[in-house]
Design a protein around this motif. Structure first.
Motif, PDB file in Angstrom:
ATOM      1  N   ALA A  22       6.421 -11.515  -8.384  1.00 43.60           N
ATOM      2  CA  ALA A  22       5.517 -11.584  -7.242  1.00 43.60           C
ATOM      3  C   ALA A  22       6.107 -10.807  -6.076  1.00 43.60           C
ATOM      4  N   LEU A  23       5.285  -9.989  -5.436  1.00 43.65           N
ATOM      5  CA  LEU A  23       5.658  -9.338  -4.182  1.00 43.65           C
ATOM      6  C   LEU A  23       5.026 -10.149  -3.068  1.00 43.65           C
ATOM      7  N   MET A  24       5.856 -10.720  -2.211  1.00 39.45           N
ATOM      8  CA  MET A  24       5.373 -11.623  -1.181  1.00 39.45           C
ATOM      9  C   MET A  24       5.699 -11.092   0.209  1.00 39.45           C
ATOM     10  N   GLY A  25       4.846 -11.441   1.153  1.00 40.77           N
ATOM     11  CA  GLY A  25       5.059 -11.017   2.533  1.00 40.77           C
ATOM     12  C   GLY A  25       3.752 -11.094   3.289  1.00 40.77           C
ATOM     13  N   ALA A  26       3.851 -11.103   4.600  1.00 42.14           N
ATOM     14  CA  ALA A  26       2.644 -11.166   5.425  1.00 42.14           C
ATOM     15  C   ALA A  26       1.828  -9.888   5.263  1.00 42.14           C
ATOM     16  N   ASN A  27       0.566  -9.936   5.682  1.00 50.57           N
ATOM     17  CA  ASN A  27      -0.269  -8.746   5.657  1.00 50.57           C
ATOM     18  C   ASN A  27       0.391  -7.636   6.464  1.00 50.57           C
ATOM     19  N   GLY A  28       0.375  -6.422   5.912  1.00 49.28           N
ATOM     20  CA  GLY A  28       0.957  -5.291   6.612  1.00 49.28           C
ATOM     21  C   GLY A  28       2.436  -5.092   6.389  1.00 49.28           C
ATOM     22  N   SER A  29       3.029  -5.880   5.487  1.00 48.84           N
ATOM     23  CA  SER A  29       4.477  -5.772   5.269  1.00 48.84           C
ATOM     24  C   SER A  29       4.855  -4.658   4.296  1.00 48.84           C
ATOM     25  N   GLY A  30       3.864  -4.072   3.619  1.00 50.17           N
ATOM     26  CA  GLY A  30       4.138  -2.939   2.737  1.00 50.17           C
ATOM     27  C   GLY A  30       3.880  -3.179   1.266  1.00 50.17           C
ATOM     28  N   LYS A  31       3.407  -4.366   0.911  1.00 51.97           N
ATOM     29  CA  LYS A  31       3.208  -4.699  -0.502  1.00 51.97           C
ATOM     30  C   LYS A  31       2.209  -3.749  -1.179  1.00 51.97           C
ATOM     31  N   SER A  32       1.057  -3.558  -0.562  1.00 56.53           N
ATOM     32  CA  SER A  32       0.021  -2.713  -1.171  1.00 56.53           C
ATOM     33  C   SER A  32       0.482  -1.267  -1.281  1.00 56.53           C
ATOM     34  N   THR A  33       1.207  -0.793  -0.279  1.00 56.85           N
ATOM     35  CA  THR A  33       1.726   0.576  -0.328  1.00 56.85           C
ATOM     36  C   THR A  33       2.677   0.739  -1.505  1.00 56.85           C
ATOM     37  N   LEU A  34       3.536  -0.244  -1.710  1.00 55.82           N
ATOM     38  CA  LEU A  34       4.477  -0.177  -2.822  1.00 55.82           C
ATOM     39  C   LEU A  34       3.741  -0.149  -4.163  1.00 55.82           C
ATOM     40  N   LEU A  35       2.706  -0.959  -4.289  1.00 58.83           N
ATOM     41  CA  LEU A  35       1.951  -0.982  -5.546  1.00 58.83           C
ATOM     42  C   LEU A  35       1.276   0.355  -5.804  1.00 58.83           C
ATOM     43  N   LYS A  36       0.814   1.011  -4.745  1.00 57.28           N
ATOM     44  CA  LYS A  36       0.202   2.339  -4.913  1.00 57.28           C
ATOM     45  C   LYS A  36       1.231   3.349  -5.400  1.00 57.28           C
ATOM     46  N   ILE A  37       2.454   3.249  -4.908  1.00 59.85           N
ATOM     47  CA  ILE A  37       3.515   4.139  -5.377  1.00 59.85           C
ATOM     48  C   ILE A  37       3.816   3.873  -6.846  1.00 59.85           C
ATOM     49  N   ILE A  38       3.932   2.597  -7.210  1.00 53.34           N
ATOM     50  CA  ILE A  38       4.228   2.229  -8.594  1.00 53.34           C
ATOM     51  C   ILE A  38       3.147   2.731  -9.540  1.00 53.34           C
ATOM     52  N   ASN A  39       1.900   2.753  -9.064  1.00 55.79           N
ATOM     53  CA  ASN A  39       0.794   3.223  -9.905  1.00 55.79           C
ATOM     54  C   ASN A  39       0.536   4.716  -9.788  1.00 55.79           C
TER      55      ASN A  39
END
Length: 263
Positions: A31-48
């Motif tokens: 699980a990637l956890m953190g408040a909104n805007g912490s970078g989780k979605s950006t990281l997933l886009k890089i991974i994909n």
């Protein structure tokens, strides 16, 4: 299977990720956890492979993934067959005239015969119990139904890794419960899962390990999920819980709103 070394990324000069280092083994549920805007979605886009980092190295199954390689049609095709992405907003993912064509799109791009495509589509629709939607238009479906179709689209490619961005968002409790149990079954079947979430009530069920991002877009913790959930002060520090986080009968509970009292 997934290795990120000193990954950084910025949008128009505004930092989204800072010096991210992550290693994910095959078969893990993380699980990637953190408040909104912490970078989780950006990281997933890089991974994909949807965006490339400004600096650092991304390796998938020991091979470096670069923007140049992803511009090569053959390489990109094989890469995207192995790693599937379920977007946070299902409407972003669905664009065909009916559900059958949505789920068939990926296998058709792989060059499979129409009989093989049909078999994969029917298998996925059955697996997610959405056979009745086969000929319906996706934009007429409910949020939970769209999420199931989006997952079917990804599973039709039979990826080794399934990446999900805030999969619980906008779902009713019954659909959330179904999705939790479905993700557990996928992991038990050998799929590697990366799940972005700030849902503390469900994260322990869907992951064995949690990576916590702070509001400075860096990783502040990487540990077993059950242990992280006991680090209350740390969760407060990254703005995942507030002062209403407390215990009931020996268990921690998070409340994301003020309590209302009848005076």
């Amino acid at each position: 299977m997934i290795e990120l070394i000193d990954i950084s990324y910025a949008y128009s000069g505004i930092s989204a990720l800072k010096n991210i280092n992550i290693h994910v083994e095959k078969g893990e549920a993380v699980a990637l956890m953190g408040a909104n805007g912490s970078g989780k979605s950006t990281l997933l886009k890089i991974i994909n492979g949807l965006i490339s980092p400004d600096s650092g190295v991304y390796k998938f199954d020991k091979e470096e993934i670069t923007a140049k390689k992803l511009r090569e049609a053959k390489f990109a095709k094989l890469f995207h067959q192995r790693i599937g992405f379920v977007f946070q907003n299902s409407d972003t993912q669905l664009f065909c005239a009916d559900v059958y064509d949505e789920v068939a799109f990926g296998p058709r791009q792989m060059g499979l015969s129409e009989s093989e495509v049909e078999q994969r589509v029917n298998d996925c629709l059955t697996l997610l119990s959405i056979e009745a939607f086969k000929h319906r238009q996706p934009y007429h479906l409910s949020g939970g139904e769209k999420r199931k179709v989006a997952i079917a689209c990804v599973l039709a490619l039979n990826p080794e890794v399934l990446v999900m961005d805030e999969p619980m968002n906008g779902l009713d409790p019954r659909t959330q419960r179904w999705l939790v149990e479905f993700m557990v079954k996928l992991n038990q079947a050998g799929k590697t899962l990366l799940i972005s979430t700030h849902n503390l009530e469900l994260v322990q069920e869907i992951s064995q390990r949690a990576i916590l991002f702070d509001e400075n877009h860096s990783i502040i913790a990487d540990m077993p999920t059950d242990i992280l959930l006991m680090e209350i002060e740390l969760l407060k520090k990254v703005n995942l819980v507030d002062e209403y986080y407390h215990r009931h009968e020996g268990e921690h509970h998070a409340h994301f709103h003020n309590h209302n009292y009848n005076l």
